[in-house]
Design a protein around this motif. Structure first.
Motif, PDB file in Angstrom:
ATOM      1  N   SER A 357       0.817  -1.203   0.000  1.00 47.38           N
ATOM      2  CA  SER A 357       0.000   0.000   0.000  1.00 47.38           C
ATOM      3  C   SER A 357       0.858   1.263   0.000  1.00 47.38           C
ATOM      4  O   SER A 357       1.779   1.394   0.819  1.00 47.38           O
ATOM      5  CB  SER A 357      -0.906   0.015   1.233  1.00 47.38           C
ATOM      6  N   PRO A 358       0.567   2.243  -0.885  1.00 46.87           N
ATOM      7  CA  PRO A 358       1.297   3.508  -0.844  1.00 46.87           C
ATOM      8  C   PRO A 358       0.942   4.352   0.366  1.00 46.87           C
ATOM      9  O   PRO A 358       1.668   5.289   0.710  1.00 46.87           O
ATOM     10  CB  PRO A 358       0.866   4.202  -2.144  1.00 46.87           C
ATOM     11  N   LEU A 359      -0.165   4.041   1.036  1.00 45.31           N
ATOM     12  CA  LEU A 359      -0.558   4.796   2.225  1.00 45.31           C
ATOM     13  C   LEU A 359       0.227   4.384   3.463  1.00 45.31           C
ATOM     14  O   LEU A 359       0.507   5.204   4.344  1.00 45.31           O
ATOM     15  CB  LEU A 359      -2.046   4.598   2.504  1.00 45.31           C
ATOM     16  N   LEU A 360       0.572   3.111   3.549  1.00 51.41           N
ATOM     17  CA  LEU A 360       1.117   2.553   4.786  1.00 51.41           C
ATOM     18  C   LEU A 360       2.345   3.293   5.311  1.00 51.41           C
ATOM     19  O   LEU A 360       2.449   3.534   6.522  1.00 51.41           O
ATOM     20  CB  LEU A 360       1.422   1.068   4.593  1.00 51.41           C
ATOM     21  N   PRO A 361       3.313   3.673   4.464  1.00 49.75           N
ATOM     22  CA  PRO A 361       4.492   4.354   5.025  1.00 49.75           C
ATOM     23  C   PRO A 361       4.193   5.715   5.643  1.00 49.75           C
ATOM     24  O   PRO A 361       5.030   6.256   6.366  1.00 49.75           O
ATOM     25  CB  PRO A 361       5.419   4.511   3.801  1.00 49.75           C
ATOM     26  N   HIS A 362       3.007   6.271   5.362  1.00 50.84           N
ATOM     27  CA  HIS A 362       2.722   7.650   5.774  1.00 50.84           C
ATOM     28  C   HIS A 362       1.642   7.741   6.847  1.00 50.84           C
ATOM     29  O   HIS A 362       1.218   8.832   7.202  1.00 50.84           O
ATOM     30  CB  HIS A 362       2.318   8.464   4.542  1.00 50.84           C
ATOM     31  N   VAL A 363       1.205   6.588   7.333  1.00 49.76           N
ATOM     32  CA  VAL A 363       0.206   6.540   8.388  1.00 49.76           C
ATOM     33  C   VAL A 363       0.793   5.741   9.551  1.00 49.76           C
ATOM     34  O   VAL A 363       1.406   4.696   9.331  1.00 49.76           O
ATOM     35  CB  VAL A 363      -1.092   5.862   7.886  1.00 49.76           C
ATOM     36  N   PRO A 364       0.660   6.215  10.790  1.00 50.22           N
ATOM     37  CA  PRO A 364       1.157   5.417  11.927  1.00 50.22           C
ATOM     38  C   PRO A 364       0.623   3.991  11.852  1.00 50.22           C
ATOM     39  O   PRO A 364      -0.572   3.786  11.588  1.00 50.22           O
ATOM     40  CB  PRO A 364       0.611   6.172  13.147  1.00 50.22           C
ATOM     41  N   PRO A 365       1.500   2.985  12.046  1.00 47.31           N
ATOM     42  CA  PRO A 365       1.074   1.586  11.844  1.00 47.31           C
ATOM     43  C   PRO A 365      -0.163   1.182  12.622  1.00 47.31           C
ATOM     44  O   PRO A 365      -1.041   0.491  12.097  1.00 47.31           O
ATOM     45  CB  PRO A 365       2.301   0.785  12.275  1.00 47.31           C
ATOM     46  N   LEU A 367      -2.602   3.087  13.686  1.00 44.68           N
ATOM     47  CA  LEU A 367      -3.771   3.739  13.103  1.00 44.68           C
ATOM     48  C   LEU A 367      -4.146   3.079  11.781  1.00 44.68           C
ATOM     49  O   LEU A 367      -5.330   2.855  11.513  1.00 44.68           O
ATOM     50  CB  LEU A 367      -3.474   5.227  12.891  1.00 44.68           C
ATOM     51  N   TYR A 368      -3.156   2.758  10.971  1.00 39.91           N
ATOM     52  CA  TYR A 368      -3.437   2.108   9.685  1.00 39.91           C
ATOM     53  C   TYR A 368      -4.151   0.776   9.913  1.00 39.91           C
ATOM     54  O   TYR A 368      -5.108   0.445   9.203  1.00 39.91           O
ATOM     55  CB  TYR A 368      -2.152   1.875   8.895  1.00 39.91           C
ATOM     56  N   TYR A 369      -3.690   0.029  10.901  1.00 36.71           N
ATOM     57  CA  TYR A 369      -4.316  -1.264  11.196  1.00 36.71           C
ATOM     58  C   TYR A 369      -5.788  -1.072  11.537  1.00 36.71           C
ATOM     59  O   TYR A 369      -6.661  -1.798  11.030  1.00 36.71           O
ATOM     60  CB  TYR A 369      -3.588  -1.940  12.345  1.00 36.71           C
ATOM     61  N   ARG A 370      -6.094  -0.078  12.371  1.00 38.88           N
ATOM     62  CA  ARG A 370      -7.489   0.148  12.762  1.00 38.88           C
ATOM     63  C   ARG A 370      -8.326   0.611  11.566  1.00 38.88           C
ATOM     64  O   ARG A 370      -9.467   0.183  11.397  1.00 38.88           O
ATOM     65  CB  ARG A 370      -7.552   1.169  13.896  1.00 38.88           C
ATOM     66  N   LEU A 371      -7.745   1.485  10.742  1.00 43.27           N
ATOM     67  CA  LEU A 371      -8.459   1.946   9.555  1.00 43.27           C
ATOM     68  C   LEU A 371      -8.714   0.794   8.587  1.00 43.27           C
ATOM     69  O   LEU A 371      -9.793   0.699   7.988  1.00 43.27           O
ATOM     70  CB  LEU A 371      -7.663   3.042   8.851  1.00 43.27           C
ATOM     71  N   ASP A 372      -7.726  -0.080   8.449  1.00 44.13           N
ATOM     72  CA  ASP A 372      -7.878  -1.197   7.531  1.00 44.13           C
ATOM     73  C   ASP A 372      -8.953  -2.161   8.028  1.00 44.13           C
ATOM     74  O   ASP A 372      -9.738  -2.695   7.226  1.00 44.13           O
ATOM     75  CB  ASP A 372      -6.541  -1.920   7.371  1.00 44.13           C
ATOM     76  N   ARG A 373      -8.986  -2.376   9.315  1.00 48.71           N
ATOM     77  CA  ARG A 373     -10.034  -3.242   9.881  1.00 48.71           C
ATOM     78  C   ARG A 373     -11.409  -2.627   9.653  1.00 48.71           C
ATOM     79  O   ARG A 373     -12.356  -3.329   9.286  1.00 48.71           O
ATOM     80  CB  ARG A 373      -9.792  -3.434  11.379  1.00 48.71           C
TER      81      ARG A 373
END
Length: 403
Positions: A357-365, A367-373
Motif C-alpha cells: 500500500s502507498p498509504l502505509l508508510p505515511h500513516v502510523p502503523p 492507526l493504519y491497522y485500525r483503519l484497515d479493519r
C-alpha cells in the motif's frame, strides 16, 4: 510475423525458453536457437513461486508444458508468520513452488521436442545473425549493456542484504520467520518447491549483518550462524548455500533494473534484462513468462517487426506498473521493519499483507491497522481507501521528482 523468421534467444531462462516454445507453436517453420552460457542443469536459486492465474495462462499458451510444470509443483493455501515465539496463520490464495532447475529442464525438453535448438555453454558477446534477437540474458545482460545509452538502463540498489539459500526442511506453507537479535531483526522467507526441499531467503539490514559478523564469515560459518538463529523454524534441518568456489558467502543487495526503451532495431529485451521486481512479492518468474507471452502475441499479430516490438513494449510497460509499485513498497516495508515490529505479532502480520500500500508508510502503523479493519467492514470505507491510495501515491511521486 507470418513469414519464416530466424530467431536467436540469448539466455536459456524461463522467458527465453517459453518464448521459443510459443513461437514454434505459432509457426513450426521458424528457425529458433536458444543460446545459454551455462552448462545444462546448472542454475542459481532453488525454487520459484507462482500463482494459479499464471498456470491458467500457461495452459492457454502451451498445454503440454503447463501440464508438466503443474505435475512437478507443490502448492499451499496459507501463510504462516513466526515472530519470536509467536506463530500466526492466515489463509490465502493457492500458491505453487517448483524447482528452478526442474522448470528449466521441462521447458528445454518441450522446446527441443518442437524443433528449437537449445545450445549450452554458448557464451554470446555479439548479437547473433538473425531476424530477431531476444536478450533474455538476465539482470547483467551483455547485449543490453552494449547499447546502454539507447536503452536508458538504470540500476538502483536496495538497502538490505539477503542470501538465497536452500534447506531440506519442507515448509508446509509460505512461511515468514522474524528473529530478534541484539543487533536488530533478521528474517527469512521459506516456501517448498518439491517433496524434499524448500527455498529459504534470509534478509536483514546492513547494521544487523555486520553486527552478527556475517560480513566477515565464510559460507560455512555464515550458514552455521543462520542455522542457530532459525533453529526453531528449521526443526533441526540445515541450510544449503550456493557452493562458491572460493568459499565466500553469497550475500547480495537487490538491484532494481529499469529501461527507458525495450528494443533497438531487431534486438528486444525480455525478463530481467528489461525489468526486475523485488523478490518479496514473488513475481519475477511470472512477469518474465508474461513478457514471453506478450512478445509472441505481438509478433503473431503484426507483419512487420518494428510495430510488433513497439506494441510489446507498450503493453508490458502498462501491465508492469502495478507490480513495480507493489515491489517498491514491499521492499521499503522490509527496509523499515522496526517501525512495524512494535505492534502485536498478529497486527504486524496483518500489515505485512498490506505492505504494497502507498498509504502505509505515511500513516502510523497502529492507526493504519485500525483503519484497515474498519475498511474491511464498511464498503464505503473500502471505496474511499481505493480512491485515496493512488492519489497519495501520485502526489508523493510528483513531490519526489527533481525540479
Amino acid at each position: 510475423m507470418g513469414a519464416r523468421v530466424k530467431v536467436a534467444c540469448v539466455g536459456g531462462g524461463p522467458a527465453g525458453l517459453y518464448f521459443s516454445i510459443l513461437m514454434k507453436r505459432q509457426d513450426p517453420s521458424h528457425d529458433i536457437t536458444v543460446h545459454e552460457r551455462n552448462p545444462a542443469g546448472s542454475t542459481y536459486g532453488w525454487g520459484v513461486t507462482y500463482w494459479s492465474a499464471l498456470l491458467e495462462r500457461l495452459r492457454a499458451g502451451d498445454p503440454e508444458s503447463a501440464r508438466a510444470i503443474a505435475e512437478h509443483s507443490v502448492s499451499w493455501h496459507q501463510g504462516v508468520a513466526r515472530v519470536g515465539d509467536f506463530t500466526t496463520v492466515q489463509p490465502g490464495d493457492e500458491g505453487f513452488g517448483i524447482g528452478r532447475r526442474t522448470m528449466l529442464g521441462l521447458l528445454t525438453e518441450r522446446a527441443r521436442a518442437l524443433g528449437v535448438r537449445v545450445v549450452f555453454e554458448d557464451e554470446v558477446g555479439e548479437p547473433p545473425p538473425a531476424d530477431l534477437v531476444v536478450a533474455g540474458d538476465g539482470v547483467n545482460s551483455v547485449l543490453r549493456d552494449r547499447h546502454q545509452d539507447h536503452f536508458g538502463t538504470e540500476v538502483t540498489a536496495g538497502r538490505n542484504v539477503y542470501a538465497w539459500l536452500g534447506t531440506t526442511k519442507v515448509f508446509p506453507s509460505f512461511t515468514f520467520a522474524f528473529v530478534p537479535t541484539e543487533h536488530g531483526w533478521i528474517w527469512a522467507y521459506g516456501y517448498p518447491f518439491d517433496a524434499g526441499r524448500s527455498t529459504c531467503v534470509v534478509e536483514c539490514s546492513p547494521a544487523t549483518w555486520r553486527g552478527l559478523g556475517l560480513d566477515r564469515a565464510d559460507e560455512a560459518e555464515g550458514l552455521n550462524t543462520l542455522e542457530k538463529l532459525f533453529a526453531d523454524v528449521l526443526d533441526g534441518h540445515g541450510l544449503i548455500g550456493r557452493e562458491q568456489r572460493d568459499g565466500t558467502a553469497q550475500w547480495l543487495t537487490f538491484r532494481t533494473v529499469t529501461n527507458r526503451a525495450w528494443y533497438r532495431d531487431n534486438l528486444v529485451l525480455l525478463g530481467d534484462a528489461a525489468h526486475t521486481t523485488h523478490y518479496s512479492i514473488g513475481a519475477g518468474t511470472t512477469l518474465a513468462l508474461e513478457d514471453a507471452m506478450a512478445l509472441a502475441a505481438a509478433l503473431r499479430g503484426s507483419p512487420e517487426l518494428r510495430p510488433a516490438l513497439a506494441r510489446y513494449e507498450r503493453e508490458r510497460r502498462s501491465a508492469l506498473l502495478s507490480a513495480q509499485s507493489a515491489a517498491r513498497y514491499s521492499a521499503e516495508w522490509y527496509e523499515n521493519l522496526p517501525r512495524y515490529m512494535r505492534l502485536p505479532p498478529e497486527r504486524m502480520f496483518a500489515l505485512l499483507g498490506q505492505r504494497h500500500s502507498p498509504l502505509l508508510p505515511h500513516v502510523p502503523p497502529g492507526l493504519y491497522y485500525r483503519l484497515d479493519r474498519a475498511a474491511g467492514r464498511l464498503e464505503s470505507a473500502r471505496r474511499f481507501k481505493r480512491w485515496l491510495g493512488p492519489r497519495v501515491a501520485r502526489t508523493l511521486h510528483a513531490r519526489s521528482r527533481p525540479r
